[in-house]
Design an enzyme around this catalytic site. Structure first.
Site, PDB file in Angstrom:
ATOM      1  N   TYR A  57       0.850  -1.194   0.000  1.00 53.64           N
ATOM      2  CA  TYR A  57       0.000   0.000   0.000  1.00 53.64           C
ATOM      3  C   TYR A  57       0.883   1.241   0.000  1.00 53.64           C
ATOM      4  CZ  TYR A  57      -3.571  -3.357   1.631  1.00 53.64           C
ATOM      5  OH  TYR A  57      -4.412  -4.439   1.782  1.00 53.64           O
ATOM      6  N   TYR A 218     -12.380  -7.663   3.739  1.00 50.54           N
ATOM      7  CA  TYR A 218     -12.032  -6.353   3.199  1.00 50.54           C
ATOM      8  C   TYR A 218     -13.028  -5.952   2.120  1.00 50.54           C
ATOM      9  CZ  TYR A 218      -9.372  -8.725  -0.654  1.00 50.54           C
ATOM     10  OH  TYR A 218      -8.966  -9.493  -1.722  1.00 50.54           O
ATOM     11  N   ALA A 295     -10.491   4.867   5.937  1.00 55.62           N
ATOM     12  CA  ALA A 295     -10.910   6.258   6.150  1.00 55.62           C
ATOM     13  C   ALA A 295      -9.740   7.156   5.786  1.00 55.62           C
ATOM     14  CB  ALA A 295     -11.320   6.484   7.605  1.00 55.62           C
TER      15      ALA A 295
END
Length: 333
Positions: A57, A218, A295
């Site tokens: 990521y 997920y 978020a």
């Protein structure tokens, strides 16, 4: 907040877990680091003690952001869930994809979980995270070029050394889980699951229920589609993975929104948003231990955590399931 153990491991996690893929920016069109750190802190204040990340990521950026965020938190009250087995700096294993890093540079990513590679990845992750142990270390994707036995052997060694508390997998089939179990007692499997993607109910869920394995899901909001905020024909920026995703065609978005509008009144009776209702429904499904939710800022993080402020009755879950029947074909379009 509710907490649950990951299988028979000693690791307890918050059932809403902070998913930091978007925080890394990669495939989400960028992010602001301060907002991401603030989001993790806001989540923690509401009982979200678990954070899921991965080296891939943002090519290390997400783990660095998580490391920055946990500096001011008590380490023994936070659970760090990270992964291994996706290399962008080594051309070895199964070719996974061509992508771009956050600087727009072309990168080839490989699924590789060889013994030495795992040991190196763990050391790199510990440095980026600024910690000396990982609570749950998960193989990100299966690697057909390395035996599962070799991969699990390396993971076992890291557990013995105290660098990892529990070992898990991600995107594993039941057969692959069974193979892994010959070498390591798995704590969990992290898989995609949402109102639109329920295929794990056929095999992974029954297996994990029978053998006491946690399921971490997920994309429970299907990349934002199940928030009810997407409009048919919505444009996404360059590098955003939703740009070419089959669920985001105008026809699919319309069908999903039609169903969401039918369950919206139930959300309103709970003084909740559609997203919160969707997350609560997800955690009410048999075998589902944790919902990973991303978020980008504190406001979104607070909204996610507050999905635990209410409960759904059996009748309410049944009502939602009946509305979802019309989406069963939409999941295959």
């Amino acid at each position: 907040m509710e907490y649950q153990k990951l299988g028979s491991s000693g690791v307890s996690v918050s059932r809403i877990t902070f998913g930091s893929w978007a925080a890394g920016g990669w495939m989400w069109g960028g992010t602001e680091q301060n907002d991401a750190v603030g989001a993790i802190h806001a989540s923690y204040e509401l009982g979200v003690t678990s954070i899921d990340t991965a080296p891939i990521y943002g090519m290390g950026l997400s783990e660095q952001i998580v490391g920055e965020a946990i500096k001011s938190l008590p380490r023994d009250k936070v659970q760090i869930l990270t992964k291994f087995g996706m290399r962008w700096d080594l051309a070895k294993g199964d070719f996974a994809m061509k992508t771009k890093d956050n600087n727009g540079q072309d990168v080839d990513v490989y699924k590789f979980a060889g013994r030495d590679s795992i040991i190196k990845e763990c050391e790199d992750s510990l440095k980026r995270l600024g910690t000396d142990y990982i609570d749950l270390y998960q193989q990100h994707w299966p690697d057909t070029t390395t035996s599962i036995d070799e991969t699990m052997e390396a993971l076992s060694r890291l557990i013995e050394q105290g660098k990892v508390r529990a070992g898990g997998v991600s995107n594993y089939s039941v057969a692959q889980m069974q193979e892994a179990e010959k070498t390591l007692h798995l704590a969990s499997n992290q898989v995609p699951y949402s109102m639109l993607r329920r295929d794990i109910e056929a095999d992974v869920v029954p297996h994990c229920l029978e053998y006491n394995k946690a399921i971490l899901v997920y994309s429970p909001l299907q990349l934002g589609l199940l928030t009810g905020k997407m409009k048919p024909g919505q444009e996404f920026g360059e590098g955003d993975l939703r740009k070419s995703n089959r669920f985001f065609t105008p026809e699919s978005v319309k069908r999903v929104n039609d169903v969401l509008n039918k369950i919206r009144p139930l959300a309103e009776t709970k003084n909740a948003t559609l997203s919160q209702l969707v997350l609560r429904w997800t955690l009410a499904q048999p075998g589902i231990t944790v919902a990973l939710v991303g978020a980008r800022n504190p406001e979104q993080a607070v909204q996610n955590a507050r999905a635990m402020d209410f409960k759904l009755t059996f009748e309410e879950v049944d009502f939602i399931n009946k509305q979802l029947k019309s989406l069963e074909t939409a999941a295959t379009v």
